[in-house]
Structures are given as structure tokens and as C-alpha cells.
Motif scaffolding. Structure first.
Motif, PDB file in Angstrom:
ATOM      1  N   ASP A 133       0.853  -1.189   0.000  1.00 35.46           N
ATOM      2  CA  ASP A 133       0.000   0.000   0.000  1.00 35.46           C
ATOM      3  C   ASP A 133       0.890   1.240   0.000  1.00 35.46           C
ATOM      4  O   ASP A 133       1.522   1.561   1.005  1.00 35.46           O
ATOM      5  CB  ASP A 133      -0.914   0.002   1.223  1.00 35.46           C
ATOM      6  CG  ASP A 133      -2.009   1.054   1.118  1.00 35.46           C
ATOM      7  OD1 ASP A 133      -1.942   1.918   0.214  1.00 35.46           O
ATOM      8  OD2 ASP A 133      -2.947   1.028   1.949  1.00 35.46           O
ATOM      9  N   LEU A 134       0.923   1.922  -1.135  1.00 34.37           N
ATOM     10  CA  LEU A 134       1.768   3.105  -1.312  1.00 34.37           C
ATOM     11  C   LEU A 134       0.941   4.316  -1.724  1.00 34.37           C
ATOM     12  O   LEU A 134       1.492   5.304  -2.225  1.00 34.37           O
ATOM     13  CB  LEU A 134       2.848   2.834  -2.372  1.00 34.37           C
ATOM     14  CG  LEU A 134       3.732   1.587  -2.158  1.00 34.37           C
ATOM     15  CD1 LEU A 134       4.658   1.386  -3.345  1.00 34.37           C
ATOM     16  CD2 LEU A 134       4.528   1.705  -0.868  1.00 34.37           C
ATOM     17  N   HIS A 135      -0.365   4.265  -1.537  1.00 32.14           N
ATOM     18  CA  HIS A 135      -1.210   5.340  -2.045  1.00 32.14           C
ATOM     19  C   HIS A 135      -0.941   6.671  -1.319  1.00 32.14           C
ATOM     20  O   HIS A 135      -0.453   6.689  -0.199  1.00 32.14           O
ATOM     21  CB  HIS A 135      -2.693   4.957  -1.943  1.00 32.14           C
ATOM     22  CG  HIS A 135      -3.304   5.146  -0.581  1.00 32.14           C
ATOM     23  ND1 HIS A 135      -3.371   4.133   0.363  1.00 32.14           N
ATOM     24  CD2 HIS A 135      -3.889   6.226  -0.009  1.00 32.14           C
ATOM     25  CE1 HIS A 135      -3.956   4.581   1.448  1.00 32.14           C
ATOM     26  NE2 HIS A 135      -4.277   5.853   1.257  1.00 32.14           N
TER      27      HIS A 135
ATOM     28  N   ARG B  35       1.552 -14.073  -3.968  1.00 34.59           N
ATOM     29  CA  ARG B  35       0.734 -13.924  -2.760  1.00 34.59           C
ATOM     30  C   ARG B  35       0.066 -12.548  -2.657  1.00 34.59           C
ATOM     31  O   ARG B  35      -0.714 -12.308  -1.735  1.00 34.59           O
ATOM     32  CB  ARG B  35       1.601 -14.151  -1.514  1.00 34.59           C
ATOM     33  CG  ARG B  35       2.204 -15.554  -1.412  1.00 34.59           C
ATOM     34  CD  ARG B  35       3.209 -15.625  -0.272  1.00 34.59           C
ATOM     35  NE  ARG B  35       3.820 -16.935  -0.177  1.00 34.59           N
ATOM     36  CZ  ARG B  35       3.470 -17.877   0.687  1.00 34.59           C
ATOM     37  NH1 ARG B  35       2.479 -17.645   1.535  1.00 34.59           N
ATOM     38  NH2 ARG B  35       4.082 -19.040   0.713  1.00 34.59           N
ATOM     39  N   LEU B  36       0.394 -11.652  -3.574  1.00 38.07           N
ATOM     40  CA  LEU B  36      -0.091 -10.275  -3.487  1.00 38.07           C
ATOM     41  C   LEU B  36      -1.615 -10.226  -3.619  1.00 38.07           C
ATOM     42  O   LEU B  36      -2.171 -10.567  -4.660  1.00 38.07           O
ATOM     43  CB  LEU B  36       0.564  -9.431  -4.573  1.00 38.07           C
ATOM     44  CG  LEU B  36       0.492  -7.911  -4.420  1.00 38.07           C
ATOM     45  CD1 LEU B  36       1.179  -7.458  -3.142  1.00 38.07           C
ATOM     46  CD2 LEU B  36       1.111  -7.229  -5.629  1.00 38.07           C
ATOM     47  N   SER B  37      -2.277  -9.767  -2.567  1.00 35.38           N
ATOM     48  CA  SER B  37      -3.743  -9.685  -2.575  1.00 35.38           C
ATOM     49  C   SER B  37      -4.248  -8.252  -2.452  1.00 35.38           C
ATOM     50  O   SER B  37      -5.406  -7.974  -2.745  1.00 35.38           O
ATOM     51  CB  SER B  37      -4.324 -10.533  -1.427  1.00 35.38           C
ATOM     52  OG  SER B  37      -3.837 -10.080  -0.172  1.00 35.38           O
ATOM     53  N   THR B  38      -3.392  -7.349  -1.997  1.00 33.75           N
ATOM     54  CA  THR B  38      -3.746  -5.930  -1.890  1.00 33.75           C
ATOM     55  C   THR B  38      -2.628  -5.110  -2.508  1.00 33.75           C
ATOM     56  O   THR B  38      -1.460  -5.244  -2.109  1.00 33.75           O
ATOM     57  CB  THR B  38      -3.951  -5.508  -0.419  1.00 33.75           C
ATOM     58  OG1 THR B  38      -5.011  -6.275   0.150  1.00 33.75           O
ATOM     59  CG2 THR B  38      -4.293  -4.027  -0.329  1.00 33.75           C
TER      60      THR B  38
ATOM     61  N   LYS C 229      -7.465 -10.000  -8.364  1.00 34.30           N
ATOM     62  CA  LYS C 229      -7.527  -8.923  -9.350  1.00 34.30           C
ATOM     63  C   LYS C 229      -7.553  -7.572  -8.636  1.00 34.30           C
ATOM     64  O   LYS C 229      -8.092  -7.439  -7.540  1.00 34.30           O
ATOM     65  CB  LYS C 229      -8.773  -9.074 -10.228  1.00 34.30           C
ATOM     66  CG  LYS C 229      -8.948 -10.453 -10.874  1.00 34.30           C
ATOM     67  CD  LYS C 229      -7.852 -10.748 -11.876  1.00 34.30           C
ATOM     68  CE  LYS C 229      -8.163 -11.975 -12.711  1.00 34.30           C
ATOM     69  NZ  LYS C 229      -8.173 -13.227 -11.931  1.00 34.30           N
ATOM     70  N   PHE C 230      -6.992  -6.552  -9.273  1.00 34.70           N
ATOM     71  CA  PHE C 230      -6.987  -5.192  -8.734  1.00 34.70           C
ATOM     72  C   PHE C 230      -7.789  -4.290  -9.658  1.00 34.70           C
ATOM     73  O   PHE C 230      -7.573  -4.285 -10.869  1.00 34.70           O
ATOM     74  CB  PHE C 230      -5.552  -4.673  -8.605  1.00 34.70           C
ATOM     75  CG  PHE C 230      -4.641  -5.609  -7.848  1.00 34.70           C
ATOM     76  CD1 PHE C 230      -4.957  -6.032  -6.570  1.00 34.70           C
ATOM     77  CD2 PHE C 230      -3.472  -6.084  -8.437  1.00 34.70           C
ATOM     78  CE1 PHE C 230      -4.138  -6.898  -5.872  1.00 34.70           C
ATOM     79  CE2 PHE C 230      -2.645  -6.947  -7.755  1.00 34.70           C
ATOM     80  CZ  PHE C 230      -2.971  -7.361  -6.470  1.00 34.70           C
TER      81      PHE C 230
END
Length: 267
Positions: free
Chosen positions: A146-148, A165-168, A193-194
Motif C-alpha cells: 500500500d503506497l497510495h 501472494r499479493l492480494s492488496t 484482481k486489482f
């Protein structure tokens, strides 16, 4: 009997858990790179860094211990300033790093790649700049990035799509540019999916799942070209019109002269 008593006394004198020199270096450099104007980290002192944990007990606010090692740092919304020390990578047992909602600036250190156990990376709502380091791909256990709401620039590293493993994933509201990597914007198979909210707020970022970029209208060159073309066409038409008018006028004058010469008597 005497040997048994000596053994028990020796065991009692030993600490329950010994500090890790890597954790000490990690915490020391991190405290030096961060500024704490509101004094929220008063207990972050050098003596505590030497022995921050006792088993599962932490003596540092914002730190969580596991078997004598720092495995979670959560320093959120503390008005912290300064930068992220690359020596943070010395906390090799770290599984979660949350420095969100502060005023931390500077780049994201490439050295975070050595946090091989890291699962959660939340650096959102700061003033971080520079590019997203593609070396984060080496943190194979990452499931949250999370870099927003930062000032990050450049393109999104396509290698990040390799994190199975990336889910967020959220890089919204930065200054990123270029295409969204297919490995992140249009993931295949059973990978999470994002949607567009993960990428919105970056003016020069494009590609699925963002909507198509709106036309910005005619460029300046196009407008100038149209203007010049219209002017030239008008000039040609005007010149042609004048030529035709002159030709018709000349023909009329010749006809009038012919009539007059017929009416004049011969001498």
C-alpha cells in the motif's frame, strides 16, 4: 548437590532471551532517520534498542516481538518526519511494516528487498518520492503493498506482478506514469484482481483497468495547421475570384469598345 545449585544459579542469571544485534542496528538507524516533533517515541532510546524484546514482550511502543525478535513495526499517524533508513533491512525477522499517515519523505529504500519475511508493507499517506523499487519482488511473501497518497514517480515495475501472494495493491494518488503492467492490471488465473481504484489519481498512468484516457482536444500544432490551411485556402479563393472578375470585366470592356467602333462614321 553443590553442582546442581551452581547450575541453577547460573541458569537464573541468564536472560530469558538475548537481543539480536541486527535488530539493534535496525532500530538505532531508524530512530536516527526519523524526526519525532510530537515526542511520541520517547521510549525509543539506545538502551532499549540493545534489548527491545523479552520473548513475546516488547519494550518499544509500536513494536511487536516474537521469540525475542522484532517481527512487526506499526508507527502510524504519529506526525513523523524524516526518511526511511535503509538499515531497516537489518530487522530480518520483520513481517509487517506500517509507517502510514505520517509526513515521511525521500525514497523507498531498495534495501527493503532483504526483508525476505515481509508480508505487509504499508507506507501510504506520506510524502515519499522517487520510483517504486523493483527489488521489492524479492520479498516473495508480500501480500500487501500500500503506497497510495505519496509523490512517487516513474513507472510501476512490472516485476511486482510476479508476487503470487499479493492480494492488496494500491498506488493511487501519486505521480506515476506510463502503462499499467498487464501482470498487475489484468492478472490471470486465480490470482487476486486489482480494480481501477488501485491506480486512479495518477494523471499520466494509463491502461486497464483504468478507463480510456479522454481526448485532450486538438493540439496547438493541429490548430495552427488548420489556421494556416484555412488562411491559404481563403487566399487562393480570393485570388481566383479577383482573376475571374478581371477577366469578365476585360471581356465586357472589349465588347463595349466593339459596339462604339461600329457606331462611329467613317472619314
Amino acid at each position: 548437590m553443590g553442582l546442581l545449585i551452581l547450575f541453577l544459579l547460573t541458569c537464573a542469571a541468564l536472560p530469558l532471551s538475548s537481543s539480536d544485534p541486527n535488530d539493534e542496528a535496525c532500530l538505532t538507524h531508524l530512530s536516527q532517520s526519523l524526526k519525532d516533533p510530537l515526542k511520541n517515541l520517547q521510549n525509543w532510546t539506545k538502551p532499549t534498542f540493545a534489548n527491545p524484546c523479552s520473548g513475546f514482550t516488547s519494550y518499544l511502543p509500536g513494536a511487536t516481538c516474537n521469540n525475542g525478535r522484532i517481527y512487526k513495526l506499526s508507527l502510524t499517524n504519529l506526525s513523523l518526519q524524516g526518511s526511511i533508513s535503509p538499515f531497516l533491512s537489518n530487522c530480518t525477522n520483520l513481517q509487517s511494516l506500517d509507517l502510514s499517515s505520517n509526513s515521511i519523505s525521500g525514497p523507498i529504500p531498495q534495501d527493503l528487498q532483504y526483508l525476505v519475511n515481509l508480508a505487509v508493507l504499508n507506507l501510504s499517506s506520506n510524502r515519499l518520492d522517487g520510483e517504486i523499487p523493483p527489488q521489492l519482488t524479492l520479498c516473495a511473501y508480500l501480500n500487501v503493498i500500500d503506497l497510495h497518497d505519496n509523490l512517487l514517480t516513474g513507472q510501476i515495475p512490472q516485476q511486482l506482478g510476479l508476487l503470487a501472494r499479493l492480494s492488496t495493491f494500491d498506488v493511487s494518488y501519486n505521480k506515476l506514469s506510463g502503462p499499467i503492467p498487464t501482470s498487475l492490471g489484468n492478472r490471470s488465473g486465480n490470482l487476486p484482481k486489482f480494480n481501477a481504484t488501485s491506480f486512479e489519481g495518477n494523471k499520466d498512468l494509463y491502461g486497464y483497468p483504468l478507463p480510456p484516457m479522454k481526448s485532450k482536444g486538438l493540439s496547438v500544432l493541429a490548430i495552427v495547421g488548420i489556421g494556416l490551411g484555412s488562411g491559404l485556402a481563403s487566399l487562393v479563393l480570393s485570388f481566383t475570384g479577383v482573376c475571374i472578375w478581371l477577366k469578365i470585366t476585360e471581356q465586357k470592356m472589349a465588347a463595349e469598345e466593339g459596339k462604339i467602333s461600329q457606331l462611329m462614321p467613317d472619314y
